[in-house]
Design a protein around this motif. Structure first.
Motif, PDB file in Angstrom:
ATOM      1  N   LEU A  60       6.441   4.320   2.270  1.00  0.00           N
ATOM      2  CA  LEU A  60       5.562   5.471   2.050  1.00  0.00           C
ATOM      3  C   LEU A  60       5.008   5.987   3.381  1.00  0.00           C
ATOM      4  CD1 LEU A  60       3.432   4.277  -1.022  1.00  0.00           C
ATOM      5  CD2 LEU A  60       5.248   6.014  -1.035  1.00  0.00           C
ATOM      6  N   PRO A  61       4.798   7.288   3.509  1.00  0.00           N
ATOM      7  CA  PRO A  61       4.104   7.812   4.693  1.00  0.00           C
ATOM      8  C   PRO A  61       2.627   7.445   4.632  1.00  0.00           C
ATOM      9  CG  PRO A  61       4.519   9.567   3.124  1.00  0.00           C
ATOM     10  CD  PRO A  61       5.224   8.358   2.588  1.00  0.00           C
ATOM     11  N   ALA A  62       1.942   7.561   5.750  1.00  0.00           N
ATOM     12  CA  ALA A  62       0.554   7.101   5.862  1.00  0.00           C
ATOM     13  C   ALA A  62      -0.364   7.760   4.841  1.00  0.00           C
ATOM     14  CB  ALA A  62       0.047   7.345   7.280  1.00  0.00           C
ATOM     15  N   GLU A  63      -0.281   9.079   4.709  1.00  0.00           N
ATOM     16  CA  GLU A  63      -1.200   9.801   3.825  1.00  0.00           C
ATOM     17  C   GLU A  63      -1.020   9.367   2.368  1.00  0.00           C
ATOM     18  OE1 GLU A  63      -2.352  14.420   2.612  1.00  0.00           O
ATOM     19  OE2 GLU A  63      -1.182  14.008   4.436  1.00  0.00           O
ATOM     20  N   GLN A  64       0.234   9.239   1.954  1.00  0.00           N
ATOM     21  CA  GLN A  64       0.502   8.834   0.573  1.00  0.00           C
ATOM     22  C   GLN A  64       0.096   7.375   0.341  1.00  0.00           C
ATOM     23  OE1 GLN A  64       4.467   9.841  -0.677  1.00  0.00           O
ATOM     24  NE2 GLN A  64       4.251   8.853  -2.691  1.00  0.00           N
ATOM     25  N   GLY A  65       0.344   6.538   1.338  1.00  0.00           N
ATOM     26  CA  GLY A  65      -0.044   5.128   1.234  1.00  0.00           C
ATOM     27  C   GLY A  65      -1.547   4.968   1.135  1.00  0.00           C
ATOM     28  N   GLU A  66      -2.279   5.763   1.926  1.00  0.00           N
ATOM     29  CA  GLU A  66      -3.736   5.700   1.899  1.00  0.00           C
ATOM     30  C   GLU A  66      -4.279   6.113   0.534  1.00  0.00           C
ATOM     31  OE1 GLU A  66      -7.452   6.937   4.813  1.00  0.00           O
ATOM     32  OE2 GLU A  66      -5.498   7.903   5.067  1.00  0.00           O
ATOM     33  N   SER A  67      -3.684   7.131  -0.046  1.00  0.00           N
ATOM     34  CA  SER A  67      -4.098   7.597  -1.365  1.00  0.00           C
ATOM     35  C   SER A  67      -3.839   6.528  -2.429  1.00  0.00           C
ATOM     36  CB  SER A  67      -3.342   8.881  -1.719  1.00  0.00           C
ATOM     37  OG  SER A  67      -3.677   9.317  -3.017  1.00  0.00           O
ATOM     38  N   LEU A  68      -2.697   5.851  -2.314  1.00  0.00           N
ATOM     39  CA  LEU A  68      -2.365   4.799  -3.273  1.00  0.00           C
ATOM     40  C   LEU A  68      -3.332   3.626  -3.158  1.00  0.00           C
ATOM     41  CD1 LEU A  68      -0.528   3.572  -5.429  1.00  0.00           C
ATOM     42  CD2 LEU A  68       0.994   2.791  -3.594  1.00  0.00           C
ATOM     43  N   LEU A  69      -3.667   3.256  -1.943  1.00  0.00           N
ATOM     44  CA  LEU A  69      -4.627   2.164  -1.748  1.00  0.00           C
ATOM     45  C   LEU A  69      -5.980   2.508  -2.358  1.00  0.00           C
ATOM     46  CD1 LEU A  69      -3.904   0.928   1.895  1.00  0.00           C
ATOM     47  CD2 LEU A  69      -3.748  -0.439  -0.197  1.00  0.00           C
ATOM     48  N   THR A  70      -6.388   3.751  -2.202  1.00  0.00           N
ATOM     49  CA  THR A  70      -7.652   4.188  -2.790  1.00  0.00           C
ATOM     50  C   THR A  70      -7.598   4.077  -4.314  1.00  0.00           C
ATOM     51  OG1 THR A  70      -8.081   5.705  -0.963  1.00  0.00           O
ATOM     52  CG2 THR A  70      -9.277   6.099  -3.014  1.00  0.00           C
ATOM     53  N   ASP A  71      -6.487   4.506  -4.890  1.00  0.00           N
ATOM     54  CA  ASP A  71      -6.318   4.428  -6.345  1.00  0.00           C
ATOM     55  C   ASP A  71      -6.331   2.981  -6.837  1.00  0.00           C
ATOM     56  OD1 ASP A  71      -6.127   7.165  -6.441  1.00  0.00           O
ATOM     57  OD2 ASP A  71      -3.938   7.212  -6.557  1.00  0.00           O
ATOM     58  N   CYS A  72      -5.885   2.065  -5.980  1.00  0.00           N
ATOM     59  CA  CYS A  72      -5.811   0.645  -6.349  1.00  0.00           C
ATOM     60  C   CYS A  72      -7.049  -0.139  -5.910  1.00  0.00           C
ATOM     61  CB  CYS A  72      -4.553   0.016  -5.747  1.00  0.00           C
ATOM     62  SG  CYS A  72      -3.017   0.639  -6.446  1.00  0.00           S
ATOM     63  N   GLY A  73      -8.101   0.587  -5.545  1.00  0.00           N
ATOM     64  CA  GLY A  73      -9.353  -0.071  -5.170  1.00  0.00           C
ATOM     65  C   GLY A  73      -9.273  -0.892  -3.901  1.00  0.00           C
ATOM     66  N   GLY A  74      -8.277  -0.585  -3.064  1.00  0.00           N
ATOM     67  CA  GLY A  74      -8.132  -1.313  -1.806  1.00  0.00           C
ATOM     68  C   GLY A  74      -7.304  -2.581  -1.910  1.00  0.00           C
ATOM     69  N   PHE A  75      -6.776  -2.877  -3.093  1.00  0.00           N
ATOM     70  CA  PHE A  75      -5.989  -4.104  -3.280  1.00  0.00           C
ATOM     71  C   PHE A  75      -4.533  -3.844  -2.899  1.00  0.00           C
ATOM     72  CE2 PHE A  75      -9.720  -4.985  -5.748  1.00  0.00           C
ATOM     73  CZ  PHE A  75      -9.895  -6.349  -5.643  1.00  0.00           C
ATOM     74  N   LEU A  76      -4.100  -4.415  -1.798  1.00  0.00           N
ATOM     75  CA  LEU A  76      -2.763  -4.172  -1.267  1.00  0.00           C
ATOM     76  C   LEU A  76      -1.670  -4.686  -2.198  1.00  0.00           C
ATOM     77  CD1 LEU A  76      -0.802  -3.265   0.897  1.00  0.00           C
ATOM     78  CD2 LEU A  76      -1.302  -5.364   2.167  1.00  0.00           C
ATOM     79  N   ARG A  77      -1.836  -5.861  -2.741  1.00  0.00           N
ATOM     80  CA  ARG A  77      -0.802  -6.421  -3.619  1.00  0.00           C
ATOM     81  C   ARG A  77      -0.564  -5.502  -4.824  1.00  0.00           C
ATOM     82  NH1 ARG A  77       1.353 -11.690  -4.276  1.00  0.00           N
ATOM     83  NH2 ARG A  77      -0.159 -12.549  -2.798  1.00  0.00           N
TER      84      ARG A  77
END
Length: 314
Positions: free
Chosen positions: A288-305
């Motif tokens: 994923l590109p940075a912007e999309q990855g950052e958005s996904l992390l936000t949606d997942c509450g910061g949980f990388l796994r």
């Protein structure tokens, strides 16, 4: 000496008779007769008792962690308060959180009786001042969203007891950390964490076993709470704040360990992620590109796994 002061001292002397950490240790009565090696063996023998004492209260520590995780989730803080060695240990744990977990210095706060100068030199009378504790908590705007952890080896420090009572008054959940059972710090807190380590090798010197026990407990409170809040991936510190050369190198290594990529791939991903190891790992693992990855992390509450699994399962 005024009669009032004599009476007050008599009461304190009576209290000390019932405080476990103030007792005289029968195993070290001859410590002043020993050579250096034998003294160290005695100290080490006593230190071995600490982890077992902490293990006995792990269920209560887990309850305290759950309180802190809930507070963090709603924007609340963990606030340590104590005097002397106990207070310094709280400050020490608090100041380590921003570089380790990339949280602000307001998420975990350490309050020491007597203020910043008391970190380096004892401030006379600070631990005996109940009103000072209330003023200190008001200064940091303690609220019902926070969790207050009062730390006192003896369990009787007026400054800490006052802090716990004030927390109850305004609806703040509290935890008491001590080494003396059935003490005020245990009784006035919502959750009491009492590691009974027994009398110190040097009578009353609670910077020894009691201090070690408190340090272990505080380590557990912050580390477990941060892990439960999404600050790790596997056992890696993926939210490390790369604020110096050592931590920058550690961030590269973390990305390499998490993704099994080479140095250059990790370095490039970190540059594209704004030096954020968690985001860099997500980018390497998912493409994923940075912007999309950052958005996904936000949606997942910061949980990388969780974020990785969402992409992989698609």
């Amino acid at each position: 000496m005024p009669v009032e002061q004599i009476n007050k001292q008599s009461v304190l002397l009576e209290e000390l008779n019932y405080i476990v950490s103030e007792g005289q240790n029968p195993d070290t009565l001859d410590i002043d007769l020993l050579d250096s090696m034998e003294i160290l063996k005695k100290l080490n023998d006593e230190d071995h008792k600490v982890p077992d004492a902490v293990r006995q209260i792990l269920p209560e520590v887990a309850n305290a962690v759950d309180l802190i995780v809930k507070a963090f989730a709603k924007g609340g803080r963990l606030i340590y308060i104590g005097a002397g060695t106990s207070g310094r240990l709280g400050v020490l744990d608090a100041v380590e959180c921003p570089p380790t977990f990339s949280v602000t210095d307001q998420q975990v706060v350490g309050i020491l009786a007597g203020g910043q100068s008391a970190m380096f030199k004892a401030v006379e009378g600070a631990e005996d001042d109940p009103e000072l504790a209330i003023r200190d908590l008001q200064q940091v705007n303690l609220s019902a969203d926070d969790v207050l952890v009062g730390i006192a080896a003896s369990g009787r420090t007026p400054y800490v007891i006052s802090a716990l009572l004030y927390a109850r008054q305004i609806g703040t959940k509290s935890v008491g950390v001590t080494c003396n059972p059935d003490s005020a710090v245990v009784n006035e807190a919502d959750i009491g964490l009492c590691a009974v380590v027994g009398p110190e090798a040097l009578t009353g010197s609670t910077r020894l076993k009691s201090g070690t026990a408190q340090k272990l407990i505080l380590n557990m409170l912050t580390t477990a709470s941060m892990i439960r809040s999404g600050k790790s991936y596997r056992n890696l510190m993926v939210d490390v704040n790369a604020s110096n050369e050592k931590l920058q190198a550690r961030a590269v290594r973390i990305v390499m360990q998490a993704t099994e990529c080479d140095y250059q791939t990790a370095k490039d991903a970190l540059e594209r992620s704004g030096e954020r190891a968690k985001l860099a790992i997500l980018m390497v693992l998912t493409g994923l590109p940075a912007e999309q990855g950052e958005s996904l992390l936000t949606d997942c509450g910061g949980f990388l796994r969780k974020a990785v699994q969402q992409v992989v399962s698609v």
